[in-house]
Design an enzyme around this catalytic site. Sequence first.
Site, short mmCIF file in Angstrom:
data_model
loop_
_atom_site.label_atom_id
_atom_site.label_comp_id
_atom_site.label_asym_id
_atom_site.label_seq_id
_atom_site.Cartn_x
_atom_site.Cartn_y
_atom_site.Cartn_z
N LYS A 36 0.84 -1.21 0.00
CA LYS A 36 0.00 0.00 0.00
C LYS A 36 0.87 1.26 0.00
O LYS A 36 0.72 2.13 -0.86
CB LYS A 36 -0.91 0.04 1.23
CG LYS A 36 -1.58 1.40 1.44
CD LYS A 36 -2.48 1.44 2.66
CE LYS A 36 -1.87 1.92 3.92
NZ LYS A 36 -1.71 3.39 4.07
N ASN A 37 1.77 1.35 0.96
CA ASN A 37 2.49 2.62 1.12
C ASN A 37 3.51 2.87 0.02
O ASN A 37 3.91 4.01 -0.19
CB ASN A 37 3.11 2.70 2.52
CG ASN A 37 2.03 2.95 3.57
OD1 ASN A 37 0.90 3.33 3.24
ND2 ASN A 37 2.36 2.73 4.83
N CYS A 94 -5.62 8.33 8.58
CA CYS A 94 -6.01 7.82 9.90
C CYS A 94 -5.70 8.85 10.99
O CYS A 94 -4.65 9.50 10.96
CB CYS A 94 -5.25 6.54 10.20
SG CYS A 94 -5.78 5.16 9.15
N ARG A 102 0.13 14.61 13.36
CA ARG A 102 0.61 14.43 11.99
C ARG A 102 0.83 15.73 11.18
O ARG A 102 0.26 15.90 10.09
CB ARG A 102 -0.31 13.48 11.21
CG ARG A 102 -0.59 12.19 11.92
CD ARG A 102 -1.32 11.18 11.09
NE ARG A 102 -0.44 10.45 10.18
CZ ARG A 102 -0.86 9.49 9.35
NH1 ARG A 102 -2.12 9.16 9.31
NH2 ARG A 102 -0.01 8.86 8.58
N ILE A 152 2.90 18.38 8.65
CA ILE A 152 3.76 18.12 7.48
C ILE A 152 4.77 19.26 7.30
O ILE A 152 5.19 19.56 6.18
CB ILE A 152 2.94 17.88 6.19
CG1 ILE A 152 1.97 19.04 5.91
CG2 ILE A 152 2.18 16.58 6.24
CD1 ILE A 152 1.42 18.99 4.48
N ASP A 207 3.19 0.51 12.40
CA ASP A 207 2.01 -0.05 11.72
C ASP A 207 1.73 -1.49 12.16
O ASP A 207 0.65 -2.02 11.88
CB ASP A 207 2.20 -0.03 10.19
CG ASP A 207 2.26 1.39 9.64
OD1 ASP A 207 1.88 2.32 10.36
OD2 ASP A 207 2.69 1.56 8.49
N ARG A 235 -9.48 0.62 3.14
CA ARG A 235 -8.49 1.54 2.58
C ARG A 235 -7.17 0.87 2.30
O ARG A 235 -6.42 1.31 1.43
CB ARG A 235 -8.18 2.64 3.61
CG ARG A 235 -9.13 3.76 3.63
CD ARG A 235 -8.62 4.74 4.65
NE ARG A 235 -9.57 5.80 4.86
CZ ARG A 235 -9.41 6.78 5.73
NH1 ARG A 235 -8.33 6.81 6.49
NH2 ARG A 235 -10.30 7.70 5.85
N1 EPU Z 1 6.14 14.49 11.49
C1 EPU Z 1 6.27 15.83 11.77
N2 EPU Z 1 6.43 16.70 10.72
C2 EPU Z 1 6.45 16.28 9.45
C3 EPU Z 1 6.32 14.92 9.15
C4 EPU Z 1 6.17 14.03 10.20
O1 EPU Z 1 6.26 16.23 12.93
O2 EPU Z 1 6.58 17.13 8.56
C5 EPU Z 1 6.01 13.52 12.59
C6 EPU Z 1 4.66 12.81 12.56
O3 EPU Z 1 3.68 13.55 13.24
C7 EPU Z 1 5.00 11.51 13.24
C8 EPU Z 1 6.44 11.23 12.80
O4 EPU Z 1 6.96 12.49 12.40
O5 EPU Z 1 4.97 11.68 14.62
C9 EPU Z 1 6.61 10.25 11.68
O6 EPU Z 1 5.78 10.61 10.58
P1 EPU Z 1 6.09 10.14 9.08
O7 EPU Z 1 6.17 11.37 8.25
O8 EPU Z 1 7.24 9.19 9.07
O9 EPU Z 1 4.77 9.33 8.74
P2 EPU Z 1 3.71 9.58 7.60
O10 EPU Z 1 4.38 9.92 6.33
O11 EPU Z 1 2.62 10.43 8.10
C10 EPU Z 1 3.85 7.07 6.81
C11 EPU Z 1 2.85 5.99 6.51
C12 EPU Z 1 2.20 5.52 7.80
C13 EPU Z 1 3.29 4.99 8.73
C14 EPU Z 1 4.37 6.06 8.95
C15 EPU Z 1 5.54 5.57 9.77
C16 EPU Z 1 2.04 6.48 4.30
C17 EPU Z 1 0.97 7.03 3.45
N3 EPU Z 1 1.84 6.53 5.61
O12 EPU Z 1 3.11 8.11 7.45
O13 EPU Z 1 1.33 4.47 7.46
O14 EPU Z 1 2.72 4.67 9.97
O15 EPU Z 1 4.86 6.52 7.67
O16 EPU Z 1 6.12 4.46 9.18
O17 EPU Z 1 3.02 5.96 3.80
C18 EPU Z 1 -0.54 3.06 7.76
O18 EPU Z 1 -0.20 2.50 6.71
O19 EPU Z 1 -1.44 2.63 8.52
C19 EPU Z 1 0.15 4.30 8.14
C20 EPU Z 1 -0.33 5.11 9.07
#
Ligand code: EPU
Length: 421
Positions: free
Chosen positions: A24-25, A119, A124, A126, A307, A399
């Site tokens: 998925k990811n 989710c 979260r 960015i 995850d 999803r």
């Molecule tokens: N974070 C920030 N600022 C940012 C980006 C992230 O503070 O600009 C924080 C987040 O709040 C979190 C941590 O950094 O506390 C890690 O976030 P990351 O950016 O690594 O995660 P993500 O991109 O939001 C992806 C996967 C998630 C998976 C995480 C960690 C996708 C679409 N989502 O999320 O997948 O848990 O990496 O491996 O690839 C799932 O599949 O159920 C899922 C939630």
Amino acid sequence: MRQERLKIWGGNALEGKVRVSGGKNTSVAVIPAVLLSDQPCTIENIPDIEDVHALVQILKNLGAKVSYEPGVNMVIDPRGVDDWHVGYHDAKKLRASYYLIGALLGRFGKANVAFPGGCKIGSRPIDEHLKGFRALGAEVEERAGMIVAQAKELTGTDVFFDIVTVGGTINVMLAAVKAKGTTIIYNAAKEPHIVDLANFLNSMGAKIKGAGTDVIRIRGQESLHGTTYAVIPDQIETGTLMIAAAATHGDVEILGCIPTHMEALTAKLLEMGVHVSDSDDAIRVKMMRAHRAVNIKTQVYPGFPTDLQQPMSALLTTAHGTSLIQETIFDQRFKHLDEMIRMGANVKVMGRNAIIEGVPQLYGAPVNVTDLRAGAALIVAGLMASGITEIYELEYIDRGYEHLEEKLRNLGAHIEREPVD
Ligand code: EPU
């Protein structure tokens, strides 16, 4: 939309072989990445899940031609794309809509994309993604729920992430791959889907080195060409099936997976007393006796993945002894435990820590899914429990898991989906 629920008659040991679906990811990163190509791309192994359908709709709205035959391939022709706006109703459908910012910025030098959905497992932000785009020379504003980014010319540079972010690393790769000059991402995430995206982009003519380490070097290219590529298998689905096999005292061989991606989970299962063996592309999980409690701390790859924390916690509810789970990635990823308490689990949650005191047995109960992996956790709990578990709010599960019920049924689970009156 018609409401549905899953009904699980627990207690059947899972036995047999099952083939894991495409990731998925990795798919939700590769699909928007096609926008950077000048020619059509063919992608194989894309899972038939709602996140993919939502993304395909967004690409079509932008002007791409997409044909998708689940189980065969997806062909995306990005040549007709002439729009860089993704509104609220589209973007909120999935987290990965944030990759449209990097991909559109890389293609047009502008992107106008609403904040992503996904989710609700914590705050979260960015901000690190946006910091990366700014470092590449884009002006980025946050206006009325939209991210408005534009650059006269994206220019390669050093990007230092303050935290390790999967989404941020991928998004900066997407924006940098056609930028002028070289971009170096420091403190990059190392997850398998980052390597997969880099391989995909390289197959389109990109020059990316170091993916899978914490320093990624990207030499910007003027144009990228079409490709045919198969995405890697889903390591979280693989892990969910491994945990479900152990949780039901079963014996399951998971085919088409990459065992080296599963090492953190395999190590934990072995520590618990579960039998795990592997070959090149298969893992066999067998549970022959009672399992021991273990402590888990979620970490970035290659640490224990957040995850899998949720499905793993289901298995721990019946382990001998006390387990401590520390969730270090997301600040609200324990909502599934409240539901498991209804099923007889003995759990205390304190902020980002959860203490699970093993009980001899879970009991079936009606429960609600709160996020994708919570859904997987509740399915595992239902398979372990005695009696009937009813699981509501299935749209989260749909999803991200392809044909999960069918796969479990083929392994001997008694699980049915039915409409809710
Ligand atoms: N974070 C920030 N600022 C940012 C980006 C992230 O503070 O600009 C924080 C987040 O709040 C979190 C941590 O950094 O506390 C890690 O976030 P990351 O950016 O690594 O995660 P993500 O991109 O939001 C992806 C996967 C998630 C998976 C995480 C960690 C996708 C679409 N989502 O999320 O997948 O848990 O990496 O491996 O690839 C799932 O599949 O159920 C899922 C939630």
